[in-house]
Design a protein around this motif. Structure first.
Motif, PDB file in Angstrom:
ATOM      1  N   PRO A  20       5.026   0.508   1.367  1.00  0.00           N
ATOM      2  CA  PRO A  20       5.533   0.150   0.036  1.00  0.00           C
ATOM      3  C   PRO A  20       6.485  -1.050   0.037  1.00  0.00           C
ATOM      4  N   SER A  75       0.857  -1.184   0.000  1.00  0.00           N
ATOM      5  CA  SER A  75       0.000   0.000   0.000  1.00  0.00           C
ATOM      6  C   SER A  75       0.893   1.235   0.000  1.00  0.00           C
ATOM      7  N   GLU A  76       0.292   2.380  -0.147  1.00  0.00           N
ATOM      8  CA  GLU A  76       1.069   3.615  -0.125  1.00  0.00           C
ATOM      9  C   GLU A  76       1.754   3.786   1.226  1.00  0.00           C
TER      10      GLU A  76
END
Length: 53
Positions: A28, A24-25
């Motif tokens: 990472p 996910s952001e």
């Protein structure tokens, strides 16, 4: 990008895939190596996380 490592367990030693399904952001670096031949998954080393980001 450098070539990914090969599966040490499969007789044909296919290249591993970078499974980013958990990435996910916010996370990472939360990915795993995946072998399509035997279905094994491995956590990447710290060096691989930096190299294959």
């Amino acid at each position: 990008m450098p070539q990914p490592p090969h599966c040490p367990h499969c007789p044909e030693h296919p290249q591993l895939w970078k499974d980013t399904s958990l990435t996910s952001e916010a996370n990472p670096f939360d990915w795993r190596w995946y072998c399509t031949g035997c279905g094994s998954r491995w956590a990447p080393t710290h060096e691989q996380k930096m190299r294959y980001l």
